[in-house]
Scaffold this active site. Structure first.
Site, PDB file in Angstrom:
ATOM      1  CB  THR A  87      -0.917   0.033   1.231  1.00 44.62           C
ATOM      2  OG1 THR A  87      -0.105  -0.293   2.356  1.00 44.62           O
ATOM      3  CG2 THR A  87      -2.054  -0.949   1.097  1.00 44.62           C
ATOM      4  CD  GLU A  94      15.427  10.676 -10.824  1.00 39.33           C
ATOM      5  OE1 GLU A  94      16.559  11.102 -11.129  1.00 39.33           O
ATOM      6  OE2 GLU A  94      14.916  10.791  -9.715  1.00 39.33           O
ATOM      7  CG  LEU A 133      14.477  13.865 -14.026  1.00 46.87           C
ATOM      8  CD1 LEU A 133      14.442  14.349 -12.581  1.00 46.87           C
ATOM      9  CD2 LEU A 133      13.212  14.250 -14.750  1.00 46.87           C
ATOM     10  CD  GLU A 138      24.005  17.893 -13.607  1.00 48.94           C
ATOM     11  OE1 GLU A 138      24.647  16.867 -13.380  1.00 48.94           O
ATOM     12  OE2 GLU A 138      24.456  19.045 -13.465  1.00 48.94           O
ATOM     13  CE  LYS A 143      19.391   6.932 -16.298  1.00 51.93           C
ATOM     14  NZ  LYS A 143      18.927   8.282 -16.431  1.00 51.93           N
ATOM     15  CB  ALA A 166      17.822   5.604 -22.455  1.00 51.42           C
ATOM     16  CB  CYS A 221      24.663   9.823 -16.426  1.00 51.44           C
ATOM     17  SG  CYS A 221      23.981  10.436 -14.887  1.00 51.44           S
ATOM     18  NE  ARG A 275      28.504  14.818 -10.715  1.00 53.41           N
ATOM     19  CZ  ARG A 275      27.305  14.388 -10.322  1.00 53.41           C
ATOM     20  NH1 ARG A 275      27.188  13.253  -9.658  1.00 53.41           N
ATOM     21  NH2 ARG A 275      26.223  15.085 -10.607  1.00 53.41           N
TER      22      ARG A 275
HETATM   23  C1  UGA Z   1      21.873  12.806 -19.333  1.00 52.63           C
HETATM   24  C2  UGA Z   1      20.642  12.395 -20.167  1.00 52.63           C
HETATM   25  O1  UGA Z   1      20.423  13.372 -21.206  1.00 52.63           O
HETATM   26  C3  UGA Z   1      19.383  12.303 -19.288  1.00 52.63           C
HETATM   27  O2  UGA Z   1      18.290  11.807 -20.078  1.00 52.63           O
HETATM   28  C4  UGA Z   1      19.665  11.325 -18.142  1.00 52.63           C
HETATM   29  O3  UGA Z   1      18.529  11.227 -17.268  1.00 52.63           O
HETATM   30  C5  UGA Z   1      20.854  11.836 -17.343  1.00 52.63           C
HETATM   31  O4  UGA Z   1      22.017  11.907 -18.220  1.00 52.63           O
HETATM   32  C6  UGA Z   1      21.139  10.873 -16.224  1.00 52.63           C
HETATM   33  O5  UGA Z   1      21.343   9.686 -16.476  1.00 52.63           O
HETATM   34  O6  UGA Z   1      21.069  11.303 -15.061  1.00 52.63           O
HETATM   35  P1  UGA Z   1      22.874  15.107 -18.430  1.00 52.63           P
HETATM   36  O7  UGA Z   1      24.059  14.273 -18.027  1.00 52.63           O
HETATM   37  O8  UGA Z   1      22.311  16.063 -17.445  1.00 52.63           O
HETATM   38  O9  UGA Z   1      21.665  14.136 -18.857  1.00 52.63           O
HETATM   39  O10 UGA Z   1      23.340  15.958 -19.685  1.00 52.63           O
HETATM   40  P2  UGA Z   1      23.051  15.979 -21.257  1.00 52.63           P
HETATM   41  O11 UGA Z   1      22.262  17.171 -21.601  1.00 52.63           O
HETATM   42  O12 UGA Z   1      22.549  14.682 -21.731  1.00 52.63           O
HETATM   43  O13 UGA Z   1      24.526  16.199 -21.831  1.00 52.63           O
HETATM   44  C7  UGA Z   1      25.553  15.237 -21.626  1.00 52.63           C
HETATM   45  C8  UGA Z   1      26.832  15.671 -22.320  1.00 52.63           C
HETATM   46  O14 UGA Z   1      26.698  15.571 -23.738  1.00 52.63           O
HETATM   47  C9  UGA Z   1      27.233  17.119 -22.045  1.00 52.63           C
HETATM   48  O15 UGA Z   1      28.630  17.181 -21.859  1.00 52.63           O
HETATM   49  C10 UGA Z   1      26.835  17.856 -23.310  1.00 52.63           C
HETATM   50  O16 UGA Z   1      27.580  19.019 -23.535  1.00 52.63           O
HETATM   51  C11 UGA Z   1      27.115  16.797 -24.353  1.00 52.63           C
HETATM   52  N1  UGA Z   1      26.359  16.969 -25.605  1.00 52.63           N
HETATM   53  C12 UGA Z   1      25.002  16.926 -25.600  1.00 52.63           C
HETATM   54  C13 UGA Z   1      27.054  17.141 -26.788  1.00 52.63           C
HETATM   55  O17 UGA Z   1      28.285  17.170 -26.815  1.00 52.63           O
HETATM   56  N2  UGA Z   1      26.344  17.272 -27.962  1.00 52.63           N
HETATM   57  C14 UGA Z   1      24.985  17.233 -27.983  1.00 52.63           C
HETATM   58  O18 UGA Z   1      24.399  17.356 -29.097  1.00 52.63           O
HETATM   59  C15 UGA Z   1      24.310  17.055 -26.772  1.00 52.63           C
END
Ligand code: UGA
Length: 393
Positions: free
Chosen positions: A5, A74, A76, A78, A134, A137, A190, A260
């Site tokens: 529950t 999740e 999400l 940052e 997860k 993805a 991540c 990180r």
């Molecule tokens: C990532 C995933 O996008 C989320 O869906 C996931 O929930 C999260 O990890 C997690 O597992 O907690 P995040 O690490 O916050 O989210 O950042 P992203 O926006 O995904 O960017 C990751 C890295 O890729 C950054 O260094 C960003 O600059 C780089 N990036 C992103 C690129 O170099 N090119 C792009 O086109 C997009």
């Protein structure tokens, strides 16, 4: 069987490790007096739910208490976490679909989400599928970045423009336009961890080729960071010893102070290893954090940098302009909006000539910078004739 529950979360923090979720499960077992639904939120190794179930069942002090474990990863990111939570592309709930109690637990959590998420966006799956999704993805997202980054190297070699290529690829609705920005490399807590987790699972299942395939996403990421450093060195007459390099951005992406796995760590280490002084500015990262990351706070690529070198060769600036003053080169490592609107004409006047810009995020107006007199390197773009001249990679 009684339907559990109450819902209780496990691993609400990111990347909970074994000790964390195991101790959380032991605590839940110790205090539970009624049936519980336990929701696994963190990225966990596949089949962690099975381990949690065992810990709960063997440690519950009150007889007759039953537990249902759900995996509800999740997605999400940052900087956009609240809007991602309010309007998710999808919510994934994994549970024991093969039992009545499992189905009831899934329905209970689904009902919580349906308070604000349209029902068709709430996907249900078995536990292992949800846990694996997860990791997969994040691996898929990172793979897109490594794919476009690998093409950026080819673009430079052939005279193509990676922005144009990415735009045209992304117009295919089967591919989609997002996550195709070439960069100096992906960072964050991540992507690399989740891919290496996936690699580990594949290896432990004897899937060598699959493990190698996913490992190559990290290999290309490391290659891209190294390639950027080598491009800077080769462009600046094959030596950066005793040269001042302004580093704009240290966070792994804009709108966060999170460092990180930021590519800035490997790039700055590479530059310092070759004798450069890095004058770093980031609007949200503290000097203390940078010093920690560049010395012993990070276990990324192995650059043999001592803490004495960091003490001597890292200078932290209080503004982007101050970092660039008197520098031989400016490099962009994080896509902060304020770097686009910097007074580049004034920056140029203060710099040692020839003044170089190496744009690791492709956010600047390169044509304008060239007009001002800068030698510009942009990822995956036709190479500046000055850099090509005997200085190609
Ligand atoms: C990532 C995933 O996008 C989320 O869906 C996931 O929930 C999260 O990890 C997690 O597992 O907690 P995040 O690490 O916050 O989210 O950042 P992203 O926006 O995904 O960017 C990751 C890295 O890729 C950054 O260094 C960003 O600059 C780089 N990036 C992103 C690129 O170099 N090119 C792009 O086109 C997009």
């Amino acid at each position: 069987m009684n339907t559990p529950t109450k819902t209780t979360g496990i691993g609400a923090g990111k990347a909970a490790d074994l000790a964390y979720w195991e101790s959380a499960a032991r605590t839940i077992a110790a205090v539970s007096t009624t049936n519980k639904i336990v929701v696994e939120k963190s990225t966990v190794p596949v089949r962690t739910a099975e381990a949690i179930q065992k810990v709960l069942e063997r440690n519950c002090v009150h007889t007759g208490v039953q537990f249902q474990i759900l995996s509800n990863p999740e997605f999400l990111a940052e900087g956009t976490a609240i809007s991602d939570l309010e309007a998710p592309d999808r919510v994934l709930i994994g549970g024991r679909e093969d039992t009545e109690a499992g189905r009831a637990a899934i329905a209970a959590l689904k009902a919580v989400y349906e308070n604000w998420v349209p029902p068709e966006r709430v996907i249900t799956a078995n536990l292992w599928s949800a846990e694996l999704t997860k990791l997969a993805a994040n691996a898929f997202l990172a793979q897109r970045i490594s794919s476009i980054n690998s093409i950026s190297a080819l673009c430079e070699a052939t005279g193509a423009d990676v922005t144009q290529v990415a735009f045209a690829i992304g117009r295919d609705t089967r591919v989609g336009a997002r996550f195709l920005n070439a960069s100096v490399g992906f960072g964050g807590s991540c992507f690399q961890k989740d891919i290496l987790n996936l690699v580990y699972i594949c290896e432990s299942q004897g899937l060598k080729e699959v493990a190698e395939y996913w490992r190559s996403v990290v290999t290309i990421n490391d290659y891209q960071k190294n390639r950027f450093v080598r491009r800077i060195i080769s462009g600046m007459f094959n030596t950066i010893r005793n040269k001042n390099i302004a580093v704009l951005g240290f966070a792994f992406k804009k709108d966060t102070g999170d460092t990180r796995e930021t590519p800035a760590i490997d790039v700055c280490r590479g530059l310092m290893e070759d004798g450069a002084t890095c004058l770093v500015f980031d609007p949200q990262v503290t000097e203390q954090q940078m010093r920690y990351d560049l010395t012993d706070g990070h276990t990324g690529q192995s650059h043999s940098i001592t803490s004495e070198q960091v003490a001597k060769q890292l200078k932290v600036s209080t503004s982007a302009f101050a970092a660039c003053e008197g520098a031989h080169a400016v490099i962009v490592l994080t896509e902060w909006d304020e770097f686009k609107t910097l007074d580049w004409e004034a920056v140029f006047k203060t710099m040692v000539k020839p003044a170089f810009v190496f744009d690791g995020r492709n956010i600047l107006d390169h044509a304008h910078l060239r007009e001002l007199g800068f030698i510009v390197y942009a990822l995956g773009k036709p190479v500046d004739p000055f850099l090509k001249n005997g200085n190609a990679l």
